[in-house]
Design an enzyme around this catalytic site. Sequence first.
Site, mmCIF file in Angstrom:
data_model
loop_
_atom_site.group_PDB
_atom_site.id
_atom_site.type_symbol
_atom_site.label_atom_id
_atom_site.label_comp_id
_atom_site.label_asym_id
_atom_site.label_seq_id
_atom_site.Cartn_x
_atom_site.Cartn_y
_atom_site.Cartn_z
ATOM 1 N N ASN A 210 32.963 -44.259 31.943
ATOM 2 C CA ASN A 210 33.863 -45.030 32.794
ATOM 3 C C ASN A 210 33.050 -45.969 33.676
ATOM 4 O O ASN A 210 31.827 -46.035 33.556
ATOM 5 C CB ASN A 210 34.749 -44.095 33.629
ATOM 6 C CG ASN A 210 33.927 -43.127 34.465
ATOM 7 O OD1 ASN A 210 33.152 -43.538 35.325
ATOM 8 N ND2 ASN A 210 34.082 -41.829 34.192
ATOM 9 N N ASP A 279 37.765 -36.581 31.590
ATOM 10 C CA ASP A 279 38.739 -35.507 31.380
ATOM 11 C C ASP A 279 38.597 -34.874 29.995
ATOM 12 O O ASP A 279 38.934 -33.705 29.809
ATOM 13 C CB ASP A 279 40.160 -36.055 31.540
ATOM 14 C CG ASP A 279 40.447 -36.496 32.976
ATOM 15 O OD1 ASP A 279 39.997 -35.794 33.898
ATOM 16 O OD2 ASP A 279 41.100 -37.536 33.154
ATOM 17 N N LYS A 289 24.081 -41.341 13.527
ATOM 18 C CA LYS A 289 24.896 -42.491 13.894
ATOM 19 C C LYS A 289 26.023 -42.692 12.888
ATOM 20 O O LYS A 289 25.789 -42.708 11.670
ATOM 21 C CB LYS A 289 24.030 -43.751 13.970
ATOM 22 C CG LYS A 289 24.817 -44.999 14.333
ATOM 23 C CD LYS A 289 23.922 -46.233 14.348
ATOM 24 C CE LYS A 289 24.753 -47.483 14.611
ATOM 25 N NZ LYS A 289 23.914 -48.713 14.598
ATOM 26 N N ILE A 307 36.123 -29.241 36.993
ATOM 27 C CA ILE A 307 35.063 -28.833 37.917
ATOM 28 C C ILE A 307 35.628 -28.471 39.287
ATOM 29 O O ILE A 307 35.320 -27.410 39.853
ATOM 30 C CB ILE A 307 34.007 -29.945 38.051
ATOM 31 C CG1 ILE A 307 33.293 -30.162 36.712
ATOM 32 C CG2 ILE A 307 32.990 -29.594 39.146
ATOM 33 C CD1 ILE A 307 32.355 -31.353 36.703
#
Length: 401
Positions: A210, A279, A289, A307
């Site tokens: 993110n 999440d 790969k 967590i």
Amino acid sequence: MQILQDKKIVLGMSGGIAAYKIPELVRRLKDQGADVRVVMTEGAKAFITPLTLQAVSGNAVADSLLDTQAELAMGHIELAKWADLIIIAPATADIIARITAGMANDLLSTICLATSAPIALAPAMNQQMWHATATQTNITTLTERNIKIWGPGSGEQACGDIGLGRMLNVDELVSLSHDFFCDKYLQGQHWVITAGPTREAIDPVRYISNHSSGKMGYAIAHAAIRAGAKVTLISGPVNISAPVGCQLISVISAEDMHQQALKFAPESTTFIACAAVADYRVANIASQKIKKTNDAMHLELVKNHDIVADVACLPNKPFMVGFAAETQNIEAYARGKLVRKNLDLIAANDVAKSGQGFNSDDNALMLYSAIDKTEIPLANKQIVAQKLVSLINQHYLAKQI
């Protein structure tokens, strides 16, 4: 008022190549309101002139124990009594050894022996000299005498070596000076803070992540250290330096962060969950790969451990502060998370607004408890963090009653 306003700082310079940084350090300390008087050794004058330091400090530079005019007023004793803090930068192996031995064979070492003010050393030397047994023994002795050791940093040195021994940069030394005079209202507390993003591997070269930069979590860690807390910073991958004085635990994935959080949370007084934790993770990570063969690729995702909820379920859970980065219905989502995850406080921010949140230097927060809410207006994240840390402590102390 600035923390350094009217603080009296004696800045002692010994003879090292890092002396070229000292005019900027003096200027920055003065910008913060400090009154700075520079004391130079003979070796220091080989690298930079007293006139330069006089110009930036606005005060005469002292450089001789045998200056007849200065010593008419017992100048070395006057400076020793005048100082609120003595900083020696650069602190070479030689001046460190002489202070350890209690020598007084020049003005700087004499002031150090004659003062009751706190002393901070910013070591600067070749990495081999830093690691030498004699130097490390001296550092241990000085630490036991409550002399502060600021650094050294690590990196390429003037001689071409790479390793510990570089003097901390000016920003770090100014920050440490600021921290020294701050109110240590968190003394005795241990804060564990998670920060930054996590990376969930797809294959050896790709991952899901993110936009978190870690700036808010790192700012909170810095503010907590400044206020006297012991800080353990559990950080995902970021491109910023950890605050000086924290215990940095570097992790990659949400699973890594979960393990470290459960390891350190039981010994903490306060747990701040500022990290942007994924999440979900990929169910089956490819060992090689993945080649581009089809127009679409399907990944099966499984939920990661929560967590914050797991730490909040500990038998003797710490004071719990969560974060909610939302784009709509901020208060409703934040209060729902506060209750659902058994938190004491939750700090919510609107990441849909430009100029705040992820990757920005600024932020604005709403801090919710079960019974009230407090707004922290848009400001630099360092300022937001200072206000947030103070508010968290107020709620923490109220809960102890």
